[in-house]
Design a protein around this motif. Structure first.
Motif, short mmCIF file in Angstrom:
data_model
loop_
_atom_site.label_atom_id
_atom_site.label_comp_id
_atom_site.label_asym_id
_atom_site.label_seq_id
_atom_site.Cartn_x
_atom_site.Cartn_y
_atom_site.Cartn_z
N HIS A 97 0.83 -1.20 0.00
CA HIS A 97 0.00 0.00 0.00
C HIS A 97 0.87 1.25 0.00
N ILE A 98 1.87 1.27 0.89
CA ILE A 98 2.76 2.43 0.97
C ILE A 98 3.59 2.56 -0.29
N GLN A 99 4.06 1.40 -0.80
CA GLN A 99 4.87 1.44 -2.03
C GLN A 99 4.07 2.04 -3.18
N ASN A 100 2.78 1.74 -3.22
CA ASN A 100 1.95 2.31 -4.27
C ASN A 100 1.86 3.82 -4.13
N LEU A 101 1.82 4.30 -2.87
CA LEU A 101 1.73 5.74 -2.64
C LEU A 101 3.00 6.44 -3.06
N LEU A 102 4.15 5.79 -2.84
CA LEU A 102 5.43 6.42 -3.13
C LEU A 102 5.93 6.10 -4.54
N ARG A 103 5.15 5.31 -5.30
CA ARG A 103 5.57 4.91 -6.62
C ARG A 103 5.63 6.10 -7.56
N VAL A 104 6.64 6.13 -8.42
CA VAL A 104 6.77 7.18 -9.44
C VAL A 104 6.39 6.59 -10.78
N ASP A 105 5.41 7.18 -11.42
CA ASP A 105 4.98 6.70 -12.73
C ASP A 105 5.77 7.43 -13.80
N PHE A 106 6.88 6.81 -14.25
CA PHE A 106 7.75 7.47 -15.21
C PHE A 106 7.06 7.63 -16.57
N GLY A 107 6.04 6.84 -16.83
CA GLY A 107 5.33 6.97 -18.09
C GLY A 107 4.64 8.31 -18.24
N GLN A 108 4.32 8.95 -17.10
CA GLN A 108 3.63 10.22 -17.15
C GLN A 108 4.52 11.35 -17.66
N SER A 109 5.85 11.15 -17.62
CA SER A 109 6.73 12.22 -18.05
C SER A 109 6.49 12.61 -19.50
N ALA A 110 6.00 11.66 -20.30
CA ALA A 110 5.71 11.97 -21.71
C ALA A 110 4.59 12.99 -21.84
N GLN A 111 3.71 13.06 -20.82
CA GLN A 111 2.61 14.01 -20.88
C GLN A 111 3.08 15.45 -20.74
N MET A 112 4.30 15.64 -20.24
CA MET A 112 4.82 16.99 -20.04
C MET A 112 5.59 17.49 -21.25
N CYS A 113 5.76 16.65 -22.27
CA CYS A 113 6.45 17.08 -23.49
C CYS A 113 5.61 18.11 -24.24
N ARG A 114 6.28 19.02 -24.92
CA ARG A 114 5.59 20.06 -25.68
C ARG A 114 6.18 20.15 -27.09
N GLU A 115 5.33 20.37 -28.07
CA GLU A 115 5.82 20.62 -29.42
C GLU A 115 6.45 22.01 -29.46
N VAL A 116 7.45 22.17 -30.33
CA VAL A 116 8.16 23.44 -30.42
C VAL A 116 7.20 24.57 -30.77
N ASP A 117 6.27 24.32 -31.68
CA ASP A 117 5.32 25.35 -32.08
C ASP A 117 4.47 25.81 -30.89
N THR A 118 4.06 24.84 -30.06
CA THR A 118 3.28 25.18 -28.86
C THR A 118 4.12 25.99 -27.89
N MET A 119 5.39 25.62 -27.75
CA MET A 119 6.29 26.35 -26.86
C MET A 119 6.43 27.81 -27.31
N LYS A 120 6.60 28.02 -28.62
CA LYS A 120 6.74 29.38 -29.13
C LYS A 120 5.49 30.20 -28.84
N LYS A 121 4.34 29.58 -29.00
CA LYS A 121 3.08 30.25 -28.72
C LYS A 121 2.98 30.62 -27.25
N LEU A 122 3.40 29.69 -26.39
CA LEU A 122 3.34 29.93 -24.95
C LEU A 122 4.28 31.06 -24.53
N MET A 123 5.45 31.11 -25.14
CA MET A 123 6.39 32.18 -24.82
C MET A 123 5.83 33.55 -25.21
N GLY A 124 5.10 33.59 -26.32
CA GLY A 124 4.46 34.84 -26.73
C GLY A 124 3.38 35.26 -25.74
N GLN A 125 2.63 34.28 -25.24
CA GLN A 125 1.57 34.58 -24.28
C GLN A 125 2.12 34.99 -22.91
#
Length: 629
Positions: free
Chosen positions: A296-324
């Protein structure tokens, strides 16, 4: 008999020139005096940064005028030591020079240190950054209090050195941090590095100095450049007389010490290190005990490395965000940072209601203090005056209720302002990556990438923080985490885990498509046993809920000029927001109905958009007649 190598040996002058070229290449950088004035500096030989600056006659003149003050050199908003090797400055770097009141006389570098500085390659150089404010138990770590106004300082070191040696040589930190077991805590990963560790893996990371415990600091690791070889200017806390005597002694010693014979490694240390590591491993095998299954505790402290892909951004989106990001501002009260905000539409800035609550006079309907917004505060040295708020249009401050912690600030119409973000309005997603742009800790504009904590995982996050701190119940009780879990469960907030804490309320939250979906509003802060500021979870007010209540209040208060500015800013979800307002009115908002009816009956507005808006709410839903047999 002549040596066979004499024929192929280069002349001393040419040999030295080739060696200098290998150790130091010619590089140029900008020396900036203020926003509009700068000079180009070309460094041709190895030395310190201050020595390179002395090439400039203007720098020499300015230094003479500020004699007795401490020289501060800013690079990328961080203060670097004037004694840093010049190879730390890259071609095209922009340095800003300022002088502050000194607390002690600057130390002159002599002998072995100067030799070391001139005879090291850039590949051996390591730099890392340290916050000028320590953790809870030791907030004051800088010798000169003036440096606390600068968020970070840059420390340089050479591979093989210990962290402690690098910090001591820098000379800007109080000696108290070397007397107890202080460590460096990585601001991105929270991984801790002891001062006895070598610096090789710290390159370009940012740390905060925190107190691990009050025991004596551990010894340096085997194989590191030991403190026995520290040169006098690295020793902390010497009196002037002691320092003078040490320097005299050092001058005599340095006649025997050159770059060629300067000790860099303890003899046979590699063999000793291997033996100690082997013995330590064998010892651990003897004391290992079976680890109980804590699924139970291990599940709480588990790191889901697969989620890191959700934080990736396309370059075009990044440029738009920098403008905003240009539309994001810092909100200041009487010149002091109080929160963040962003240009919503027209000349109106949105921030949290709790940011200005204490200075708003509800009776008079006005602000008691001067409020200004600053859109371009992205570097520490920037001092632009900002734009004054002329009116608080309307606000709500019920932080526990989604959509009811906001304030709409009006700026003067004749000022240059960035683009409004309402055109990029969106509804907050249930999961995935998001971005927050604001001014955490009252500092320069920053961006944080993080993952949404879905509704079903909120309690799990609170439990994880509890298990991480359950051994320190005297500091953080289990009731605190239970209260957090109860408070955030089922509420229609956008929840996530971010590093945006104080003074970041009002920051816009963007989804993967760079749509602004919410407003960063708060979190559940606590202090860990090490004195670190932590947060269980952070939350944001949904922008859709804010917009419905905001437009409703604008109409009720008769702010027709602001209403026109809103209607002039077209966006795709306008009709959906209008339906949301209509549903609120149906629930019994008599004030809004009266305000709209009064406008409709008084006169037909000439503004086409305003006329359409009023007609939308003047329409009544006729009931469908039912057949009764």
């Amino acid at each position: 008999m002549a040596n066979q190598n004499d024929e192929t040996r280069l002349p001393p002058a040419l040999s030295n020139a080739l060696k200098d070229q290998e150790l130091h290449s010619i590089h140029s950088f900008l020396l900036r005096w203020n926003i509009n004035s700068c000079s180009n500096i070309t460094c041709t030989k190895a030395g310190t940064v201050e020595e390179s600056l002395k090439i400039s006659a203007q720098f020499k003149k300015t230094t003479e005028k500020n004699k007795g003050k401490e020289l501060v050199i800013l690079r990328e908003g961080r203060a670097i030591s004037p004694n840093s090797p010049c190879i730390l400055i890259k071609p095209g770097d922009d340095l800003t020079v300022k002088f502050v009141k000194a607390v002690e006389q600057p130390r002159k570098l002599v002998g072995a240190y100067t030799s070391l500085c001139r005879n090291k390659r850039s590949s051996e150089l390591v730099i890392f950054h340290v916050l000028t404010k320590g953790g809870k138990s030791i907030m004051k770590i800088m010798k000169n209090p003036a440096l606390r106004a600068i968020h970070e300082i840059t420390i340089y070191a050479y591979k093989g050195e210990t962290v402690k040696r690098a910090l001591k040589r820098d000379g800007r930190l109080l000696s108290t941090i070397f007397k107890k077991n202080f460590v460096l805590s990585n601001k991105s990963t929270s991984v801790k590095t002891e001062l006895s560790n070598i610096v090789d893996e710290l390159n370009d990371e940012t740390f905060q100095i925190i107190l691990l415990d009050r025991s004596s600091p551990p010894e340096s690791l085997p194989g590191s450049l030991d403190e026995a070889y520290l040169v006098p200017n690295e020793i902390q806390g010497q009196s002037e007389s002691e320092n003078d005597n040490t320097l005299k002694h050092d001058s005599e010693v340095n006649e025997k010490i050159t770059a060629g014979n300067l000790p860099v490694e303890i003899p046979n240390s590699k063999r000793m290190q291997n033996q100690l590591c082997s013995q330590f491993t064998e010892s651990l095998k003897g004391i290992k005990t079976p680890i109980p299954k804590l699924s139970h505790i291990q599940n709480l402290l588990r790191v889901d490395f697969g989620q890191s892909a959700q934080m990736c951004r396309e370059v075009d989106t990044m440029k738009k965000l920098m403008g905003q990001s240009d539309s994001v501002c810092q909100v200041r009260i009487n010149g002091k940072p109080s929160g963040s905000g962003f240009l919503l539409f027209g000349s109106c800035v949105l921030t949290n209601g709790h940011v200005i609550k204490n200075i708003y006079n509800e009776t008079r309907g006005q602000l008691n203090e001067r409020v200004s917004v600053h859109f371009s505060y992205e570097r520490v040295e920037q001092t632009e005056p900002g734009l004054d708020v002329v009116e608080l249009v309307c606000f709500e401050c019920v932080p526990d209720v989604p959509g009811r912690d906001w304030a709409l600030l009006k700026l003067s119409d004749n000022q240059m302002i960035p683009k409004a973000l309402l055109k990029h309005f969106g509804f907050h997603p249930k999961d995935g990556g998001i971005s927050i742009i604001g001014h955490p800790d009252g500092g320069v504009k920053k961006i944080d990438w993080c993952l949404i904590v879905p509704l079903q995982n909120r309690i799990k996050v609170a439990k994880r923080h509890y298990f991480e701190n359950k051994d320190f119940v005297q500091l953080v009780t289990s009731g605190f985490f239970e209260g957090v879990a109860e408070s955030i469960y089922l509420k229609n907030f956008l929840t996530y885990q971010s590093c945006f804490y104080h003074c970041s309320s009002g920051s816009p939250v963007f989804d993967k498509q760079s749509n602004v979906v919410a407003m960063h509003s708060g979190g559940y802060i606590y202090h860990s046993a090490c004195g670190e500021t932590r947060s269980v979870i952070e939350y944001a007010q949904p922008l859709s809920a804010i917009m419905e209540r905001l437009i409703l209040q604008v109409a009720v208060r008769g702010k027709h000029d602001v209403l026109k500015e809103y209607l002039a800013c077209s966006y795709a979800q306008h009709e959906i927001v209008m339906e949301g307002i209509k549903n609120l009115v149906k629930k019994g908002n008599v004030d809004f109905r009266n305000a709209v009816n009064n406008l409709c009956t008084a006169a037909v507005p000439k503004d086409v958009r305003l006329n359409k808006f009023l007609k939308f709410f003047c329409q009544t839903d006729e009931p469908i007649p039912m057949d009764i047999s």
